[in-house]
Design an enzyme around this catalytic site. Structure first.
Site, PDB file in Angstrom:
ATOM      1  N   ASP A  18       0.832  -1.207   0.000  1.00 49.64           N
ATOM      2  CA  ASP A  18       0.000   0.000   0.000  1.00 49.64           C
ATOM      3  C   ASP A  18       0.870   1.261   0.000  1.00 49.64           C
ATOM      4  O   ASP A  18       1.985   1.253   0.506  1.00 49.64           O
ATOM      5  CB  ASP A  18      -0.908  -0.025   1.240  1.00 49.64           C
ATOM      6  CG  ASP A  18      -2.080   0.938   1.100  1.00 49.64           C
ATOM      7  OD1 ASP A  18      -2.295   1.455  -0.014  1.00 49.64           O
ATOM      8  OD2 ASP A  18      -2.769   1.168   2.109  1.00 49.64           O
ATOM      9  N   GLY A  19       0.301   2.330  -0.559  1.00 50.94           N
ATOM     10  CA  GLY A  19       0.954   3.643  -0.487  1.00 50.94           C
ATOM     11  C   GLY A  19       1.604   4.094  -1.786  1.00 50.94           C
ATOM     12  O   GLY A  19       2.317   5.099  -1.798  1.00 50.94           O
ATOM     13  N   ASN A  66     -10.694  -2.389  -6.067  1.00 52.85           N
ATOM     14  CA  ASN A  66      -9.876  -1.492  -6.906  1.00 52.85           C
ATOM     15  C   ASN A  66     -10.502  -1.220  -8.276  1.00 52.85           C
ATOM     16  O   ASN A  66     -10.124  -0.271  -8.957  1.00 52.85           O
ATOM     17  CB  ASN A  66      -8.458  -2.063  -7.106  1.00 52.85           C
ATOM     18  CG  ASN A  66      -7.558  -1.927  -5.888  1.00 52.85           C
ATOM     19  OD1 ASN A  66      -6.621  -2.697  -5.711  1.00 52.85           O
ATOM     20  ND2 ASN A  66      -7.838  -0.951  -5.026  1.00 52.85           N
ATOM     21  N   ARG A 192      -5.135  -1.999   8.742  1.00 56.57           N
ATOM     22  CA  ARG A 192      -6.356  -2.751   8.400  1.00 56.57           C
ATOM     23  C   ARG A 192      -5.954  -3.978   7.591  1.00 56.57           C
ATOM     24  O   ARG A 192      -4.878  -4.020   7.005  1.00 56.57           O
ATOM     25  CB  ARG A 192      -7.256  -1.918   7.466  1.00 56.57           C
ATOM     26  CG  ARG A 192      -7.797  -0.660   7.969  1.00 56.57           C
ATOM     27  CD  ARG A 192      -8.813  -0.119   6.944  1.00 56.57           C
ATOM     28  NE  ARG A 192      -8.152   0.522   5.824  1.00 56.57           N
ATOM     29  CZ  ARG A 192      -7.761   1.785   5.814  1.00 56.57           C
ATOM     30  NH1 ARG A 192      -7.956   2.546   6.864  1.00 56.57           N
ATOM     31  NH2 ARG A 192      -7.177   2.305   4.745  1.00 56.57           N
TER      32      ARG A 192
HETATM   33  C1  FPP Z   1      -1.868   0.226  -3.319  1.00 57.76           C
HETATM   34  O1  FPP Z   1      -1.418   1.553  -3.426  1.00 57.76           O
HETATM   35  C2  FPP Z   1      -1.397  -0.559  -4.426  1.00 57.76           C
HETATM   36  C3  FPP Z   1      -2.180  -1.066  -5.409  1.00 57.76           C
HETATM   37  C4  FPP Z   1      -3.629  -0.855  -5.491  1.00 57.76           C
HETATM   38  C5  FPP Z   1      -1.615  -1.831  -6.511  1.00 57.76           C
HETATM   39  C6  FPP Z   1      -0.366  -2.592  -6.200  1.00 57.76           C
HETATM   40  C7  FPP Z   1       0.408  -2.695  -7.436  1.00 57.76           C
HETATM   41  C8  FPP Z   1       1.761  -2.715  -7.514  1.00 57.76           C
HETATM   42  C9  FPP Z   1       2.642  -2.714  -6.349  1.00 57.76           C
HETATM   43  C10 FPP Z   1       2.464  -2.704  -8.816  1.00 57.76           C
HETATM   44  C11 FPP Z   1       2.106  -3.762  -9.767  1.00 57.76           C
HETATM   45  C12 FPP Z   1       2.077  -5.119  -9.195  1.00 57.76           C
HETATM   46  C13 FPP Z   1       2.815  -6.153  -9.614  1.00 57.76           C
HETATM   47  C14 FPP Z   1       2.628  -7.494  -9.025  1.00 57.76           C
HETATM   48  C15 FPP Z   1       3.841  -5.992 -10.654  1.00 57.76           C
HETATM   49  P1  FPP Z   1      -2.517   2.703  -3.505  1.00 57.76           P
HETATM   50  O2  FPP Z   1      -2.640   3.106  -4.936  1.00 57.76           O
HETATM   51  O3  FPP Z   1      -3.763   2.248  -2.847  1.00 57.76           O
HETATM   52  O4  FPP Z   1      -1.811   3.820  -2.678  1.00 57.76           O
HETATM   53  P2  FPP Z   1      -2.562   4.960  -1.843  1.00 57.76           P
HETATM   54  O5  FPP Z   1      -3.301   4.260  -0.743  1.00 57.76           O
HETATM   55  O6  FPP Z   1      -1.423   5.793  -1.356  1.00 57.76           O
HETATM   56  O7  FPP Z   1      -3.456   5.683  -2.800  1.00 57.76           O
END
Ligand code: FPP
Length: 251
Positions: A18-19, A66, A192
């Site tokens: 996350d993040g 998502n 969470r």
């Molecule tokens: C959460 O950050 C992350 C995601 C929803 C996607 C995770 C994806 C990756 C790490 C990259 C691609 C994955 C692979 C396996 C190559 P957020 O967007 O919710 O961050 P925020 O809470 O700060 O908005």
């Protein structure tokens, strides 16, 4: 770097990455740049887990929820995922890593499913670490799908309702065949579970760090694993009952 006891590592490590968005926004960058940097952290964590001899690594890459993000971000994430799988499959073969996917694959675009099928097929005979990507995954959705299948099997006479035990339930889950995670890391300061592996996390040790996923380094991973090694896993027993500590390690 924190010294780690190789005999007390988690057999199954799960991560809520996350993040990415906040990391990008803090730098006045587009959110997708955060995801791109997050994909680099994925490469590091896969490499480290493999080096350490962790048997199962499960990454929450895209949740059922998502899908409600802006279409542009969803598309960019799907493209990034496809690129990652295509680029990394050769490395997975060299490292004897097997790909696995959990979640509702019927929600995913056709081209993403084709890429996943190809990667799963190519790595299917690998016997080393199992890398599970949770895609279009939600714990409640997984549990309801499992319950629906069990109901169908009960109606058709394949199983008796009295035979439904936690062990049988396990086999109906997307994670059937995987051990429950020993350790869960969540980055970015949120404390969470966010609908991740609701059933499987029953006895998992949880670890939260304020670091955003793109900034999560090898050092941070080792710090988290050292924290795991300091925990006493009691599984509902008392400390005194845990005389044979060897059974709680992964030897
Ligand atoms: C959460 O950050 C992350 C995601 C929803 C996607 C995770 C994806 C990756 C790490 C990259 C691609 C994955 C692979 C396996 C190559 P957020 O967007 O919710 O961050 P925020 O809470 O700060 O908005």
């Amino acid at each position: 770097m924190q010294p780690l006891d190789p005999h007390k590592l988690p057999v199954h490590l799960a991560v809520i990455m996350d993040g990415n968005g906040r990391w990008a926004q803090q730098r006045m960058l587009k959110r997708i740049v955060g995801h791109q940097r997050g994909a680099e952290t994925v490469k590091m964590v896969v490499e480290q887990a493999w080096l350490l001899g962790i048997n199962y690594l499960t990454l929450f890459a895209f949740s059922s929820e998502n899908w409600s993000r802006p279409a542009l971000e969803v598309r960019a994430l799907m493209t990034l995922l496809k690129k990652y799988i295509r680029q990394e499959t050769a490395r997975m073969m060299r490292k004897n890593i097997r790909y696995n996917v959990i979640g509702n694959r019927s929600d995913l675009p056709g081209d993403v499913n084709e890429t996943l099928d190809e990667a799963i097929r190519t790595t299917s005979l690998n016997t080393g670490m199992v890398l599970t990507l949770a895609l279009s995954y939600g714990g409640r959705q997984e549990l309801s799908r499992a319950a629906a299948q069990m109901a169908r099997d009960a109606v058709s006479g394949k199983i008796a309702p009295e035979a439904i035990t936690p062990d049988l339930f396990d086999t109906y889950l997307d994670t059937g065949g995987l051990p429950d995670p020993d350790f869960l890391i969540r980055t970015s300061g949120e404390m969470r579970i966010s609908n991740f592996l609701l059933w499987q996390l029953a006895y998992t040790e949880l670890y939260f760090t304020d670091i955003n996923w793109p900034d999560f380094t090898i050092n941070e991973l080792h710090k988290a694993l050292a924290d795991f090694q300091s925990r006493e896993r009691r599984f509902g027993k008392t400390s005194d009952q845990l005389t044979d500590r060897g059974t709680l390690s992964n030897d």
